[in-house]
Design a protein around this motif. Sequence first.
Motif, mmCIF file in Angstrom:
data_model
loop_
_atom_site.group_PDB
_atom_site.id
_atom_site.type_symbol
_atom_site.label_atom_id
_atom_site.label_comp_id
_atom_site.label_asym_id
_atom_site.label_seq_id
_atom_site.Cartn_x
_atom_site.Cartn_y
_atom_site.Cartn_z
ATOM 1 N N VAL A 184 0.850 -1.188 0.000
ATOM 2 C CA VAL A 184 0.000 0.000 0.000
ATOM 3 C C VAL A 184 0.886 1.239 0.000
ATOM 4 O O VAL A 184 1.587 1.517 0.978
ATOM 5 N N ALA A 185 0.847 1.962 -1.114
ATOM 6 C CA ALA A 185 1.631 3.190 -1.244
ATOM 7 C C ALA A 185 0.740 4.357 -1.650
ATOM 8 O O ALA A 185 1.235 5.372 -2.140
ATOM 9 N N GLY A 186 -0.553 4.221 -1.456
ATOM 10 C CA GLY A 186 -1.515 5.236 -1.864
ATOM 11 C C GLY A 186 -2.738 4.559 -2.454
ATOM 12 O O GLY A 186 -2.849 3.325 -2.432
ATOM 13 N N TYR A 187 -3.632 5.334 -3.007
ATOM 14 C CA TYR A 187 -4.894 4.780 -3.500
ATOM 15 C C TYR A 187 -5.354 5.518 -4.746
ATOM 16 O O TYR A 187 -5.050 6.696 -4.949
ATOM 17 N N GLU A 188 -6.124 4.801 -5.556
ATOM 18 C CA GLU A 188 -6.930 5.424 -6.594
ATOM 19 C C GLU A 188 -8.363 5.573 -6.096
ATOM 20 O O GLU A 188 -9.033 6.551 -6.389
ATOM 21 N N ASP A 189 -8.817 4.573 -5.339
ATOM 22 C CA ASP A 189 -10.167 4.559 -4.765
ATOM 23 C C ASP A 189 -10.064 3.820 -3.448
ATOM 24 O O ASP A 189 -10.172 2.600 -3.391
ATOM 25 N N VAL A 190 -9.828 4.549 -2.360
ATOM 26 C CA VAL A 190 -9.497 3.922 -1.085
ATOM 27 C C VAL A 190 -10.575 2.948 -0.622
ATOM 28 O O VAL A 190 -10.268 1.822 -0.211
ATOM 29 N N GLU A 191 -11.827 3.326 -0.698
ATOM 30 C CA GLU A 191 -12.882 2.425 -0.219
ATOM 31 C C GLU A 191 -13.005 1.193 -1.098
ATOM 32 O O GLU A 191 -13.100 0.068 -0.604
ATOM 33 N N GLY A 192 -12.976 1.396 -2.412
ATOM 34 C CA GLY A 192 -13.103 0.259 -3.316
ATOM 35 C C GLY A 192 -11.931 -0.694 -3.211
ATOM 36 O O GLY A 192 -12.101 -1.920 -3.216
ATOM 37 N N GLU A 193 -10.725 -0.155 -3.097
ATOM 38 C CA GLU A 193 -9.539 -1.007 -3.045
ATOM 39 C C GLU A 193 -9.431 -1.760 -1.723
ATOM 40 O O GLU A 193 -9.078 -2.944 -1.704
ATOM 41 N N LEU A 194 -9.727 -1.100 -0.613
ATOM 42 C CA LEU A 194 -9.668 -1.797 0.681
ATOM 43 C C LEU A 194 -10.774 -2.838 0.789
ATOM 44 O O LEU A 194 -10.570 -3.914 1.368
ATOM 45 N N SER A 195 -11.933 -2.553 0.239
ATOM 46 C CA SER A 195 -13.010 -3.553 0.228
ATOM 47 C C SER A 195 -12.606 -4.772 -0.591
ATOM 48 O O SER A 195 -12.825 -5.922 -0.175
ATOM 49 N N ALA A 196 -12.000 -4.536 -1.752
ATOM 50 C CA ALA A 196 -11.586 -5.640 -2.613
ATOM 51 C C ALA A 196 -10.500 -6.475 -1.949
ATOM 52 O O ALA A 196 -10.509 -7.716 -2.018
ATOM 53 N N LEU A 197 -9.557 -5.806 -1.287
ATOM 54 C CA LEU A 197 -8.491 -6.538 -0.602
ATOM 55 C C LEU A 197 -9.056 -7.378 0.532
ATOM 56 O O LEU A 197 -8.657 -8.540 0.712
ATOM 57 N N ALA A 198 -9.989 -6.827 1.291
ATOM 58 C CA ALA A 198 -10.605 -7.576 2.389
ATOM 59 C C ALA A 198 -11.353 -8.796 1.863
ATOM 60 O O ALA A 198 -11.257 -9.895 2.427
ATOM 61 N N ARG A 199 -12.088 -8.632 0.771
ATOM 62 C CA ARG A 199 -12.829 -9.774 0.206
ATOM 63 C C ARG A 199 -11.865 -10.850 -0.280
ATOM 64 O O ARG A 199 -12.141 -12.055 -0.148
ATOM 65 N N HIS A 200 -10.732 -10.433 -0.844
ATOM 66 C CA HIS A 200 -9.727 -11.404 -1.286
ATOM 67 C C HIS A 200 -9.182 -12.194 -0.088
ATOM 68 O O HIS A 200 -9.064 -13.425 -0.142
ATOM 69 N N ILE A 201 -8.841 -11.505 0.972
ATOM 70 C CA ILE A 201 -8.270 -12.164 2.152
ATOM 71 C C ILE A 201 -9.241 -13.176 2.725
ATOM 72 O O ILE A 201 -8.878 -14.323 3.027
ATOM 73 N N ILE A 202 -10.496 -12.777 2.859
ATOM 74 C CA ILE A 202 -11.509 -13.677 3.425
ATOM 75 C C ILE A 202 -11.872 -14.775 2.438
ATOM 76 O O ILE A 202 -12.011 -15.945 2.797
ATOM 77 N N GLY A 203 -12.000 -14.416 1.164
ATOM 78 C CA GLY A 203 -12.445 -15.388 0.163
ATOM 79 C C GLY A 203 -11.477 -16.519 -0.067
ATOM 80 O O GLY A 203 -11.888 -17.642 -0.373
ATOM 81 N N THR A 204 -10.178 -16.268 0.086
ATOM 82 C CA THR A 204 -9.185 -17.333 -0.112
ATOM 83 C C THR A 204 -8.787 -18.004 1.198
ATOM 84 O O THR A 204 -8.047 -18.996 1.176
#
Length: 420
Positions: free
Chosen positions: A225-245
């Motif tokens: 994490v070195a910044g964001y293009e869309d902080v809410e969308g990117e953190l949500s996607a990362l969280a779903r990846h962590i839980i989903g796998t």
Amino acid sequence: MIFANGKLLPDSERKKVLTGLEKAINATRMGPPLESETVIAAVDALGRRLAGGEFDALLARYLPAGATLAELLPMLRRETLEQKLRTELGGAPFAAQTHGRTAARVLPLGTLLHVAAGNMPGLPVYSALEGLLTGNVNLVKLPHGDKGLSLAAFSLLVEQEPRLAPYLCAFDLPSKEVVDIKLLASLADGIVTWGGDSAIQSLRAMAPAGCKLMEWGHRLGFAYVAGYEDVEGELSALARHIIGTNQRLCSSCQVIFLDSDNREEALSFCRIFLPYLEKAAEERPGPWAGAGASLSGHTALLERIVEGRTEGEVHFPGRGCSVTFRPHGELELSPMEGNVLVKLLPRRDLMGALRRQKGRLQTAGLLCAPEDREELTGLLARAGLTRITRAGSMSDTFPGEGHDGEYPLRRYVRIVDVEG
């Protein structure tokens, strides 16, 4: 259970099958070669039947809770398999190329022993499929957690195309059966292993001289994490990846590195990210709904407390998940099951930290401003990463992707030069 001669057999038949296996393999390899079109047509037809729901009851019996065919079905299509062959072996993969009086032919390596891991449903089938595409005879040692899924898949595939029967043999064989595993290894021209360090070391000891060992060993993935293009969308996607796998894949995010050396910034990130992770955990399928995550997180924390290794750590427990800040910037395996680690790793220190894990690096999910993406992508690639993705797509598959930085089909064939 055993799959041999196109049939499911009880384990009591194992010794009999093993005794006659070398003769059977030799007979198969003396016959006409297995053509890739035979494999592709069979897999495509079976994939269409699966997509049509014909085997839903069977899949419900064998697939883990929450697992679906959504990611597997694209790999069972003609266009995907044909693109894989073109990408990895060229437009006419098995056509001879002439060089003066000599013709170079691409032939199967011969016989492959696949020793698959159990961290991904269907992995033994996928590994054997790569061997079939290249015309090899495939011996498969199934992982402990397979629970019959691969045996059922092999049965359906041979039912669809009986000509594949001599090219597939699978054993639900415990690792303690060293004598039988050594026998399988002695018959192989190449051993394909998906296991960890100890499994690879054991197979190296068992492999006969001249046997090619192809290691798709355990790898580590992380987010940077070195910044964001869309902080809410990117953190949500990362969280779903962590839980989903459940963080059980080589491409899963074990650690979230921050491009910073500020401890307070890291703690602030932990507090911000935890609600995203909790939301993803609440949506996690399965009746246990996070019980495994809580147990894994608490067990890991207690072990570190007992061992006196928690100095400087801050633990943020959540509902069915957790975030833990650790003060050192080393890549390591997390407690998994939705328990992610957060660490400081400014980009100036990135190369040194990652190179200490050379040979174990695979996927980085990069979160950054658009103007930084090219620079950071190049830096991660030079450090040894073989996949650099967006936050939520670390474990996505696509036609033409490599395995840990290599095209596997190239390792499953050999070049034979024939002078006219």
